[in-house]
Design a protein around this motif. Structure first.
Motif, PDB file in Angstrom:
ATOM      1  N   HIS A 123      74.723  33.685  46.711  1.00 46.70           N
ATOM      2  CA  HIS A 123      75.409  34.463  45.675  1.00 46.70           C
ATOM      3  C   HIS A 123      76.541  35.253  46.305  1.00 46.70           C
ATOM      4  CE1 HIS A 123      71.513  34.508  43.032  1.00 46.70           C
ATOM      5  NE2 HIS A 123      71.972  33.290  43.275  1.00 46.70           N
ATOM      6  N   ASP A 401      71.176  27.287  44.234  1.00 45.34           N
ATOM      7  CA  ASP A 401      71.652  28.189  43.179  1.00 45.34           C
ATOM      8  C   ASP A 401      72.903  28.911  43.703  1.00 45.34           C
ATOM      9  OD1 ASP A 401      71.960  30.002  41.134  1.00 45.34           O
ATOM     10  OD2 ASP A 401      70.263  31.255  41.749  1.00 45.34           O
ATOM     11  N   ARG A 403      76.243  30.852  43.195  1.00 42.44           N
ATOM     12  CA  ARG A 403      76.924  31.690  42.183  1.00 42.44           C
ATOM     13  C   ARG A 403      78.122  32.377  42.807  1.00 42.44           C
ATOM     14  NH1 ARG A 403      71.946  34.414  38.786  1.00 42.44           N
ATOM     15  NH2 ARG A 403      70.585  32.605  39.052  1.00 42.44           N
ATOM     16  N   LYS A 409      77.813  30.184  37.890  1.00 42.55           N
ATOM     17  CA  LYS A 409      77.033  29.197  38.645  1.00 42.55           C
ATOM     18  C   LYS A 409      77.888  27.959  38.899  1.00 42.55           C
ATOM     19  CE  LYS A 409      72.550  30.474  36.836  1.00 42.55           C
ATOM     20  NZ  LYS A 409      71.376  30.075  36.090  1.00 42.55           N
ATOM     21  N   ASP A 412      77.078  25.211  36.578  1.00 38.43           N
ATOM     22  CA  ASP A 412      77.648  25.334  35.228  1.00 38.43           C
ATOM     23  C   ASP A 412      79.112  24.900  35.247  1.00 38.43           C
ATOM     24  OD1 ASP A 412      75.301  26.238  34.253  1.00 38.43           O
ATOM     25  OD2 ASP A 412      75.876  28.361  34.187  1.00 38.43           O
TER      26      ASP A 412
END
Ligand code: NA7
Length: 543
Positions: A123, A401, A403, A409, A412
């Protein structure tokens, strides 16, 4: 040299300069380059228990690289190039793995690699301009730069066939092969899939198995590899001119030192064309594709001549005409899927203990404890081998994951297909650099050549950032959009859109259809990357 980060912050989280994910060809060289050239504090995370990446996991029988061995290597160290001796024309998996272990030892690359550790999340912290990286072992570290060296073909595709969990025998995916091998002796074996992994493993498994059933969805074009051992004299000759050979590879189409062919398949007589194909067939390997006519890859009529030649060879080799017809590809042109090379693939279907099962017309309906059922029969089996490929290129990203800015994300952003400037970086994800990411030549090229180019380029960018006090580098969305449009436009001029292939994501149910690698060639691509860097990283926003 870059300024070193403090090692632990006030919250107790270790502070690093760079995290590299993966310790295959890409991760090893990235580690060397950032750690030993730039002097950064680097941590590498590797899911496997040792180095090797693709060549650590893909240990199936017959696993071998399709690039000739003397070009399937690093070139960053001249002594390394001179001292390593390959044993065969094409390097086999155990030998490539030995090579990568040798590289790891020679440059002391293991000491900052965490093995058996998978990165689960990364992240971006906008306030700090740092990535917080988490692993499946519970480690959390903070890093300025995050580099993915996660491979293009590292997430296996095991088809979701009803009943697989009830199968009483053993089953394996070629991309996650047991380290101590599989004993097929006398066994009833089913191989599902006839891509590279199937085509390489089927002839070897057939020699051991009691009986082998090959479950084929799509018939394949494959060219004989003409594999043979190479002697020291051959390698010594190469090594005299190694730099020039590899420089030629760097500026070629596919990262191989093959001169571009000017000749069109449509401008020669039928006799001449046949003679050229026969010669290329006898020589074997990718020379057939890249060394016969330039327009096989781009002109459908030219391609038809090559496709038809290969079909005639299949009919010549396979003795049973019915089996031969099933093996003849008719639904896609040659080289619209990944061109394959093989050792005695079609010959294998002349063996009494091998049966070809057509699952294009009669698909698999279920797996029972005893074997595989298709729409036209039941096949009792002891072992099933899934040579069913990978969730290519985006699969490895999607299982982390990731981000970026604003908590966006990556999965996405890429829901309708990947988007990355030069295949190296994606807008909204600052300081995240991808080695052989989607939109770069990657899988269409001899990988080590592309990998070295990416690693060198990313290293230069990071050095530039450190030297100029740049905290963030990320693509300008317009530059990224233009690049993605260019990748699409180039693919549109090739055969690649004419088949359901993993290049397009067509092998994974529900995956968006997008041609993922860059088909413009490694030389053109390198030139573009060099221009971007020379123009002060044009298309990147440097903050
Ligand atoms: P590939 O090339 O993706 O081949 C996978 C094979 O498995 C191919 O024949 C597929 O048929 C078949 N397949 C995939 N899913 C299914 C299902 N659900 N049912 C039946 N058959 C299926 O993977 P490889 O591992 O051989 O090679 C990957 C790359 O590694 C290779 O290209 C080189 O770059 C190295 P399809 O053609 O999709 O009909």
């Amino acid at each position: 040299m870059a300024q070193r980060s403090e090692t632990i912050d006030e919250t107790g989280i270790e502070q690093l300069d760079a995290v590299v994910i993966g310790a295959g060809f890409s991760g090893l060289y990235m580690n060397y380059s950032l750690r030993d050239r730039l002097g950064l504090d680097v941590r590498v995370y590797e899911a496997g228990d040792d180095v090797g990446g693709t060549w650590y996991w893909n240990r199936y029988p017959g696993a071998r690289c399709d690039s000739e061995s003397y070009i399937y290597c690093f070139t960053f160290d001249k002594d390394l190039m001179q001292e390593w001796e390959w044993s065969g024309k094409y390097p086999e998996q155990p030998e490539i793995l030995r090579y990568l272990n040798h590289v790891a030892d020679r440059f002391d690359l293991r000491r900052n690699i965490r093995f058996g550790t998978r990165v689960t999340a990364a992240h971006y912290d906008e306030g700090a301009d740092r990535w917080l990286v988490e692993t499946d072992t519970g480690e959390r570290v903070s890093t300025r730069y995050l580099v993915t060296a996660i491979g293009c073909l590292s997430v296996g595709n095991v088809p979701n066939i009803p009943g697989l969990e009830t199968f009483a025998g053993e089953w394996y995916h070629t991309g996650a092969w047991p380290h101590d091998g599989v004993d097929f002796t006398g066994k009833r074996v089913g191989v599902v899939g006839t891509g590279s992994s199937g085509v390489q493993s089927i002839p070897v498994i057939a020699k051991q198995a009691g009986h082998l059933w090959v479950f084929q969805r799509t018939a394949q074009y494959t060219i004989p590899a003409r594999h043979h051992t190479v002697d020291k004299a051959f390698l010594d000759e190469i090594k005299k001119d190694y730099d020039a050979i590899m420089e030629k590879a760097r500026w070629s189409y596919g990262g191989m030192p093959i001169s571009p062919i000017e000749r069109s398949a449509l401008e020669v007589s039928d006799e001449e064309r046949l003679e050229i194909y026969e010669k290329a067939w006898a020589e074997g390997g990718f020379a057939f594709f890249r060394g016969s006519f330039y327009d096989i890859a781009t002109d459908r009529r030219a391609n038809d001549t090559a496709s038809e030649f290969i079909r005639s060879k299949i009919r010549e080799v396979v003795k049973d005409p019915e089996v031969a017809e099933k093996l003849v590809p008719v639904d896609h042109p040659f080289a619209s899927k990944r061109p394959l090379i093989d050792t005695e693939y079609f010959e294998t279907y002349n063996r009494d203990n091998v049966t070809l099962v057509d699952i294009r017309h009669w698909p698999i309906t279920e797996i029972t404890p005893e074997g595989i059922r298709t729409e036209d029969g039941f096949y009792p089996l002891d072992i099933i081998v899934f040579a069913t490929g990978f969730d290519a290129m985006t699969g490895p990203f999607n299982r982390i994951d990731v981000r970026g800015r604003g908590g966006q994300k990556l999965r996405d952003k890429w829901a309708h297909g990947p988007s990355a400037y030069l295949g190296i970086a994606s807008a909204g994800f600052p300081n995240l650099f991808m080695i052989t990411g989607p939109g770069s030549p990657s899988v269409l090229s001899n990988m080590p050549v592309s990998i070295e180019q990416h690693v060198d380029w990313i290293t230069d960018l990071i050095a530039h950032m450190d030297a100029h006090g740049v905290r963030r580098a990320e693509p300008d969305p317009d530059a990224e959009e233009d690049w993605v449009a260019h990748v699409d436009a180039v693919a549109g001029k090739t055969m690649y859109l004419l088949a359901d292939s993993w290049y397009l994501g067509a092998n994974i149910p529900g995956k968006p259809r997008r041609f993922m690698p860059y088909a413009g060639g490694v030389g053109n691509y390198r030139k573009r990357c060099d221009e971007v860097a020379a123009a002060g990283y044009e298309g990147f926003v440097l903050t």
